[in-house]
Design an enzyme around this catalytic site. Structure first.
Site, PDB file in Angstrom:
ATOM      1  N   LYS A   1       8.156   7.262   4.894  1.00  0.00           N
ATOM      2  CA  LYS A   1       8.698   6.195   5.490  1.00  0.00           C
ATOM      3  C   LYS A   1      10.458   6.398   5.526  1.00  0.00           C
ATOM      4  O   LYS A   1      11.001   5.874   6.447  1.00  0.00           O
ATOM      5  CB  LYS A   1       8.279   5.016   4.560  1.00  0.00           C
ATOM      6  CG  LYS A   1       9.244   3.754   4.822  1.00  0.00           C
ATOM      7  CD  LYS A   1       8.719   2.920   5.905  1.00  0.00           C
ATOM      8  CE  LYS A   1       9.781   1.761   6.227  1.00  0.00           C
ATOM      9  NZ  LYS A   1      10.306   0.890   5.177  1.00  0.00           N
TER      10      LYS A   1
ATOM     11  N   HIS B   1       3.798   1.842  -1.610  1.00  0.00           N
ATOM     12  CA  HIS B   1       4.026   1.978  -3.058  1.00  0.00           C
ATOM     13  C   HIS B   1       2.835   2.568  -3.838  1.00  0.00           C
ATOM     14  O   HIS B   1       2.804   3.381  -4.496  1.00  0.00           O
ATOM     15  CB  HIS B   1       4.477   0.818  -3.715  1.00  0.00           C
ATOM     16  CG  HIS B   1       5.724   0.255  -3.250  1.00  0.00           C
ATOM     17  ND1 HIS B   1       5.855  -0.959  -2.366  1.00  0.00           N
ATOM     18  CD2 HIS B   1       7.101   0.529  -3.029  1.00  0.00           C
ATOM     19  CE1 HIS B   1       7.290  -1.184  -1.911  1.00  0.00           C
ATOM     20  NE2 HIS B   1       7.802  -0.481  -2.383  1.00  0.00           N
TER      21      HIS B   1
ATOM     22  N   GLY C   1       8.070   8.193  -0.201  1.00  0.00           N
ATOM     23  CA  GLY C   1       7.577   8.118   0.941  1.00  0.00           C
ATOM     24  C   GLY C   1       8.221   8.811   2.055  1.00  0.00           C
ATOM     25  O   GLY C   1       9.397   8.474   2.227  1.00  0.00           O
TER      26      GLY C   1
ATOM     27  N   GLU D   1       0.868  -1.176   0.079  1.00  0.00           N
ATOM     28  CA  GLU D   1       0.121   0.058   0.164  1.00  0.00           C
ATOM     29  C   GLU D   1       0.796   1.320   0.025  1.00  0.00           C
ATOM     30  O   GLU D   1       0.335   2.250  -0.360  1.00  0.00           O
ATOM     31  CB  GLU D   1      -0.771  -0.096   1.314  1.00  0.00           C
ATOM     32  CG  GLU D   1      -2.343  -0.508   0.960  1.00  0.00           C
ATOM     33  CD  GLU D   1      -2.841   0.203  -0.221  1.00  0.00           C
ATOM     34  OE1 GLU D   1      -3.375  -0.591  -1.102  1.00  0.00           O
ATOM     35  OE2 GLU D   1      -3.263   1.249  -0.112  1.00  0.00           O
TER      36      GLU D   1
ATOM     37  N   ARG E   1      10.352  -5.450   3.053  1.00  0.00           N
ATOM     38  CA  ARG E   1      10.968  -6.377   4.301  1.00  0.00           C
ATOM     39  C   ARG E   1      10.400  -7.053   5.399  1.00  0.00           C
ATOM     40  O   ARG E   1      10.703  -7.870   5.947  1.00  0.00           O
ATOM     41  CB  ARG E   1      12.443  -5.666   4.647  1.00  0.00           C
ATOM     42  CG  ARG E   1      13.357  -5.341   3.755  1.00  0.00           C
ATOM     43  CD  ARG E   1      14.648  -4.569   4.439  1.00  0.00           C
ATOM     44  NE  ARG E   1      15.738  -4.687   3.321  1.00  0.00           N
ATOM     45  CZ  ARG E   1      16.188  -3.694   2.662  1.00  0.00           C
ATOM     46  NH1 ARG E   1      15.490  -2.458   2.714  1.00  0.00           N
ATOM     47  NH2 ARG E   1      17.082  -3.666   1.732  1.00  0.00           N
TER      48      ARG E   1
ATOM     49  N   VAL F   1       2.557   4.829   5.315  1.00  0.00           N
ATOM     50  CA  VAL F   1       1.531   4.141   5.398  1.00  0.00           C
ATOM     51  C   VAL F   1       1.885   2.965   6.408  1.00  0.00           C
ATOM     52  O   VAL F   1       2.958   2.251   6.230  1.00  0.00           O
ATOM     53  CB  VAL F   1       1.085   3.580   4.123  1.00  0.00           C
ATOM     54  CG1 VAL F   1      -0.260   2.734   4.080  1.00  0.00           C
ATOM     55  CG2 VAL F   1       0.884   4.938   2.964  1.00  0.00           C
TER      56      VAL F   1
HETATM   57  P1  AMP Z   1      11.475   0.981  -2.115  1.00  0.00           P
HETATM   58  O1  AMP Z   1      10.630  -0.098  -2.886  1.00  0.00           O
HETATM   59  O2  AMP Z   1      11.338   0.468  -0.689  1.00  0.00           O
HETATM   60  O3  AMP Z   1      12.650   1.500  -2.540  1.00  0.00           O
HETATM   61  O4  AMP Z   1      10.484   2.200  -1.715  1.00  0.00           O
HETATM   62  C1  AMP Z   1      10.039   2.892  -3.010  1.00  0.00           C
HETATM   63  C2  AMP Z   1       9.286   3.964  -2.531  1.00  0.00           C
HETATM   64  O5  AMP Z   1       7.898   3.858  -1.597  1.00  0.00           O
HETATM   65  C3  AMP Z   1      10.177   5.200  -1.743  1.00  0.00           C
HETATM   66  O6  AMP Z   1       9.876   6.475  -2.007  1.00  0.00           O
HETATM   67  C4  AMP Z   1       9.663   4.681  -0.140  1.00  0.00           C
HETATM   68  O7  AMP Z   1       9.590   5.614   0.714  1.00  0.00           O
HETATM   69  C5  AMP Z   1       7.991   4.371  -0.563  1.00  0.00           C
HETATM   70  N1  AMP Z   1       7.556   3.611   0.618  1.00  0.00           N
HETATM   71  C6  AMP Z   1       7.870   2.173   1.151  1.00  0.00           C
HETATM   72  N2  AMP Z   1       7.285   1.972   2.054  1.00  0.00           N
HETATM   73  C7  AMP Z   1       6.463   3.011   2.512  1.00  0.00           C
HETATM   74  C8  AMP Z   1       5.431   3.322   3.284  1.00  0.00           C
HETATM   75  N3  AMP Z   1       5.018   2.148   4.222  1.00  0.00           N
HETATM   76  N4  AMP Z   1       4.608   4.364   3.334  1.00  0.00           N
HETATM   77  C9  AMP Z   1       4.957   5.172   2.311  1.00  0.00           C
HETATM   78  N5  AMP Z   1       5.897   5.234   1.357  1.00  0.00           N
HETATM   79  C10 AMP Z   1       6.609   3.978   1.376  1.00  0.00           C
END
Ligand code: AMP
Length: 304
Positions: free
Chosen positions: A149, A37, A147, A35, A187, A176
């Site tokens: 996050k 992403h 995000g 959610e 993860r 989120v």
């Molecule tokens: P990642 O695939 O982990 O590199 O994340 C890709 C994008 O999704 C990054 O901008 C993250 O900050 C965002 N993202 C990952 N987890 C969350 C979350 N729980 N809430 C909001 N954005 C997120």
């Protein structure tokens, strides 16, 4: 939605959109969509004309003993999710496409990358900024969505975009969470039942810290200690760091009086997880932003 694997094809698609006066919105990811992403894709869909999502597990942002090989992947599920969110272009390059032999250039943001995750993951942010700079150059977005996050990543990308005069608006989107408070992360799939249960202590400790600030606590050391004491009781959880820093510069603060990032990382079972809360002070009133819960409108902090 079209799925593209080459830089040339993505450039052509984005060039054609811009030539037709359409604005390009971009969401860089490493896949295994949840959610978090999807909320970024929705933000792009709501604001921009051509929505481009990249899915690339970037090897240069993983340390030698990290989880690059084990990083979860689900190309079929991700393709379906992106399609359902109205994404126009899903860019899935190979490592060879992104890093052809002979590449010698990296992007390094100084200072902001040294603390927090930068201290325990040396070289991580150079991998992030280099790949994001390349992706910005390939896609040419008007807006790019990240995000909160990954609060340090967001601050580092903002700095890079400012310093390099990149013509892109970097948009920060809400963190989120699961309904029990756990920050969504690809993860989280590493967590077994017991570790998954234990992991809720991370957001719980940030919630307690936020409440303490709302009730009047301003001393950063005391807020930090509250988190350490709270998490310290949990089985299967080992804190990597807890830091209280200025939200923009990421410099440590002694007192919480202006926009402050309270960030932590912890090893929980087999996973290394991060979480944070940003506390801002509109008109001097402490206002924690813990993000949103997947199944409700927001995580409310009761004031004193
Ligand atoms: P990642 O695939 O982990 O590199 O994340 C890709 C994008 O999704 C990054 O901008 C993250 O900050 C965002 N993202 C990952 N987890 C969350 C979350 N729980 N809430 C909001 N954005 C997120």
């Amino acid at each position: 939605m079209i799925t593209l694997t080459t830089i040339a094809d993505v450039r052509a698609a984005c060039d054609a959109a811009r030539a037709a006066g359409r604005r390009v919105g971009f969401v860089p990811t490493m896949g295994f969509f949840h959610e978090g992403h999807r909320s970024l894709m929705r933000a792009a869909r709501a604001n921009d004309d051509l929505v481009v999502v990249s899915l690339f597990v970037n090897p240069t942002q993983f340390g030698p003993n990290e989880d690059l090989a084990a990083y979860p992947r689900d190309l079929e599920g991700d393709t379906a999710a992106a399609q359902a969110e109205g994404v126009d272009v899903l860019f899935m390059p190979t490592v060879a496409e992104m890093y052809p032999a002979g590449a010698r250039t990296t992007v390094h943001v100084d200072g902001l990358t040294e603390r927090l995750c930068g201290a325990s993951r040396p070289g991580h942010f150079d991998g992030v900024t280099t790949v994001v700079a390349k992706l910005f150059s390939i896609v040419g977005p008007s807006r790019a969505y990240f995000g909160r996050k990954d609060a340090q990543q967001l601050a580092v990308i903002r700095r890079m975009a400012t310093d390099l005069d990149l013509p892109v608006a970097v948009v920060g989107c809400p963190l989120v969470r699961e309904t029990d408070g756990l920050a969504l992360s690809s993860r989280n799939v590493y967590l077994d039942g017991e570790a998954r249960q234990a992991a809720t202590i991370l957001s719980g400790s940030l919630y307690l810290a936020s409440e303490a600030v709302v009730r009047g606590q301003r001393d950063a050391a005391a807020v930090r200690q509250l988190i350490v004491d709270t998490v310290g009781n949990a089985p299967q959880v080992r804190l990597d760091y807890v830091e209280i820093v200025d939200a923009a510069t990421l410099e440590p603060v002694d007192e919480l009086t202006t926009d402050t990032l309270v960030a932590l990382a912890a090893f929980v079972g087999k996973a290394r997880l991060i979480d944070n809360v940003t506390i801002s002070f509109p008109a001097g009133v402490p206002t924690p932003d813990l993000g949103v819960l997947t199944a409700s409108s927001g995580m409310q902090i009761e004031s004193a």
